[in-house]
Motif scaffolding. Structure first.
Motif, mmCIF file in Angstrom:
data_model
loop_
_atom_site.group_PDB
_atom_site.id
_atom_site.type_symbol
_atom_site.label_atom_id
_atom_site.label_comp_id
_atom_site.label_asym_id
_atom_site.label_seq_id
_atom_site.Cartn_x
_atom_site.Cartn_y
_atom_site.Cartn_z
ATOM 1 N N LEU A 216 0.847 -1.215 -0.125
ATOM 2 C CA LEU A 216 0.000 -0.061 0.076
ATOM 3 C C LEU A 216 0.800 1.268 -0.015
ATOM 4 N N ALA A 217 1.799 1.294 0.664
ATOM 5 C CA ALA A 217 2.774 2.396 0.876
ATOM 6 C C ALA A 217 3.603 2.565 -0.615
ATOM 7 N N ASN A 218 3.982 1.318 -0.975
ATOM 8 C CA ASN A 218 4.356 1.718 -2.553
ATOM 9 C C ASN A 218 3.666 2.131 -3.437
ATOM 10 N N GLU A 219 2.329 1.576 -3.456
ATOM 11 C CA GLU A 219 1.459 1.771 -4.764
ATOM 12 C C GLU A 219 0.859 3.103 -4.522
ATOM 13 N N GLY A 220 0.637 3.360 -3.130
ATOM 14 C CA GLY A 220 -0.153 4.763 -2.888
ATOM 15 C C GLY A 220 -1.737 4.690 -3.325
ATOM 16 N N HIS A 221 -2.132 3.274 -3.340
ATOM 17 C CA HIS A 221 -3.537 3.322 -3.824
ATOM 18 C C HIS A 221 -4.059 1.793 -3.281
ATOM 19 N N LEU B 286 -3.793 -4.674 11.554
ATOM 20 C CA LEU B 286 -2.341 -4.189 11.853
ATOM 21 C C LEU B 286 -2.382 -3.096 12.768
ATOM 22 N N GLU B 287 -3.235 -2.310 12.222
ATOM 23 C CA GLU B 287 -3.297 -0.824 13.299
ATOM 24 C C GLU B 287 -3.918 -1.273 14.601
ATOM 25 N N ASP B 288 -4.714 -2.132 14.576
ATOM 26 C CA ASP B 288 -5.336 -2.776 15.945
ATOM 27 C C ASP B 288 -4.382 -3.395 16.880
ATOM 28 N N GLN B 289 -3.543 -4.236 16.240
ATOM 29 C CA GLN B 289 -2.371 -4.922 16.717
ATOM 30 C C GLN B 289 -1.256 -3.984 17.288
ATOM 31 N N LEU B 290 -1.074 -2.853 16.474
ATOM 32 C CA LEU B 290 -0.123 -2.074 16.965
ATOM 33 C C LEU B 290 -0.405 -1.046 17.758
ATOM 34 N N GLY B 291 -1.709 -0.639 17.700
ATOM 35 C CA GLY B 291 -2.139 0.164 18.420
ATOM 36 C C GLY B 291 -1.946 1.836 18.142
ATOM 37 N N VAL B 292 -1.949 1.894 16.884
ATOM 38 C CA VAL B 292 -1.810 3.171 16.264
ATOM 39 C C VAL B 292 -2.503 3.294 14.780
ATOM 40 N N GLN B 293 -2.674 4.503 14.393
ATOM 41 C CA GLN B 293 -3.410 4.781 13.150
ATOM 42 C C GLN B 293 -2.013 4.742 12.092
ATOM 43 N N LEU B 294 -2.153 3.943 11.169
ATOM 44 C CA LEU B 294 -0.998 3.935 10.025
ATOM 45 C C LEU B 294 -1.289 4.732 8.892
ATOM 46 N N GLY C 290 -1.976 8.848 2.203
ATOM 47 C CA GLY C 290 -0.795 8.936 2.922
ATOM 48 C C GLY C 290 -0.649 8.172 4.118
ATOM 49 N N LEU C 291 0.731 8.258 4.610
ATOM 50 C CA LEU C 291 0.971 7.342 5.979
ATOM 51 C C LEU C 291 0.916 8.564 7.006
ATOM 52 N N THR C 292 0.381 8.100 8.069
ATOM 53 C CA THR C 292 0.774 8.965 9.313
ATOM 54 C C THR C 292 2.240 8.861 9.733
ATOM 55 N N PRO C 293 2.579 9.699 10.496
ATOM 56 C CA PRO C 293 4.029 9.675 11.080
ATOM 57 C C PRO C 293 4.460 8.372 11.728
#
Length: 296
Positions: free
Chosen positions: A11-16, A38-46, A55-58
């Motif tokens: 997703l980061a590579n393709e941007g779509h 993945l966001e739920d597992q890591l506890g952050v918004q990606l 785009g990606l969050t910080p």
């Protein structure tokens, strides 16, 4: 977790979302669900979400850097375990600058002969695309210039030295010359590679040093297109010696050395710097070293 990280990298590579799903060979809802898990597992918004990918969050950017290392390590481990069980097998994706495409068989032929269970995919890429592809895990290795622009942290093996020739039709006024200087190329009807190609930047630099301002009538990112234009007799081109000699061998064209100076640049194999490298990359690097020793 690894599958989710690979989808996130795509997703980061393709941007779509749609294109990333195609790359991962899953449906778009499946990919979207995996990113949310993945966001739920890591506890952050990606990912910034809206009607489309924004785009990606910080936090997502930080996760991306780590995800690439984790996925690369996992792929390396899989390759190593597979090689222990059944010998080298799999597929290598190699990005090659267009001017080196005719020479790539000197590396891939001995490599596939020694390792018949390994397939090779050759992709024409600019030097910048090769480095980006290595970083994004889209490519396993590349063949590019080693000495003209920064490469970053990569393993590298020189393969050959590139010299330059003026390619012209036999009917050209310059066709009977044994050599020409860079300065003499002023005001000629040139067709050259596009400015995003490192070869073009090299040629432009040498022409500028000779006081020649580049204004080609035709530009292309395809060397075959340049050849077709030279064959009409209306244009001339500046190409690496091996490529120009290959085109001239069929007759009807001349490859004339360009001197004052006789510029040279090093072309070689690059791969992600890993210690140790994956079994496939280690074998490819070793084949490259042997090929370079034979030519040397």
């Amino acid at each position: 977790m690894i599958d989710k990280l690979e989808m996130f990298i795509a997703l980061a590579n393709e941007g779509h979302f749609g294109r990333a799903a195609e790359v991962c060979r899953v449906t778009q809802p499946t990919l979207s669900s995996a990113i949310k898990q993945l966001e739920d597992q890591l506890g952050v918004q990606l990912v910034f979400r809206g009607s489309r990918f924004q785009g990606l969050t910080p936090e997502g950017q930080r996760v991306l850097d780590r995800a690439r290392r984790i996925v690369a390590d996992t792929r390396a481990l899989r390759d190593e375990m597979r090689s222990l069980k059944q010998g080298l097998a799999g597929n290598l994706r190699i990005g090659v600058i267009p001017t080196a495409l005719p020479m790539v068989a000197s590396l891939t032929a001995p490599f596939t002969h020694r390792h018949p269970n390994v397939g090779v995919t050759i992709l024409s890429r600019t030097s910048a695309e090769i480095l980006t592809g290595l970083e994004r895990l889209d490519l396993d290795a590349g063949i590019t210039y080693l000495d003209n622009e920064p490469l970053g942290r990569v393993a590298q093996v020189p393969l050959y030295t590139e010299f330059y020739r003026l390619l012209c039709a036999t009917g050209s006024p310059l066709a009977n010359r044994d050599r020409v200087t860079w300065a003499e190329l002023a005001d000629l009807p040139l067709c050259l590679l596009t400015p995003d190609m490192q070869n073009r930047r090299i040629v432009t630099q040498h022409l500028a040093e000779a006081g020649v301002r580049v204004s080609p009538g035709v530009e292309s990112n395809s060397t075959i297109t340049l050849l077709a234009h030279v064959m009409t007799g209306r244009w001339l081109s500046i190409l690496p010696k091996k490529l120009a000699d290959l085109f001239a061998a069929s007759g009807g064209l001349r490859a004339i050395p360009i001197v004052n100076p006789e510029a040279e640049h090093l072309v070689g194999l690059v791969a992600p710097h890993r210690d140790p490298p994956t079994p496939l990359i280690a074998a490819l690097l070793e084949t490259a070293r042997r090929a370079a020793e034979v030519k040397g």
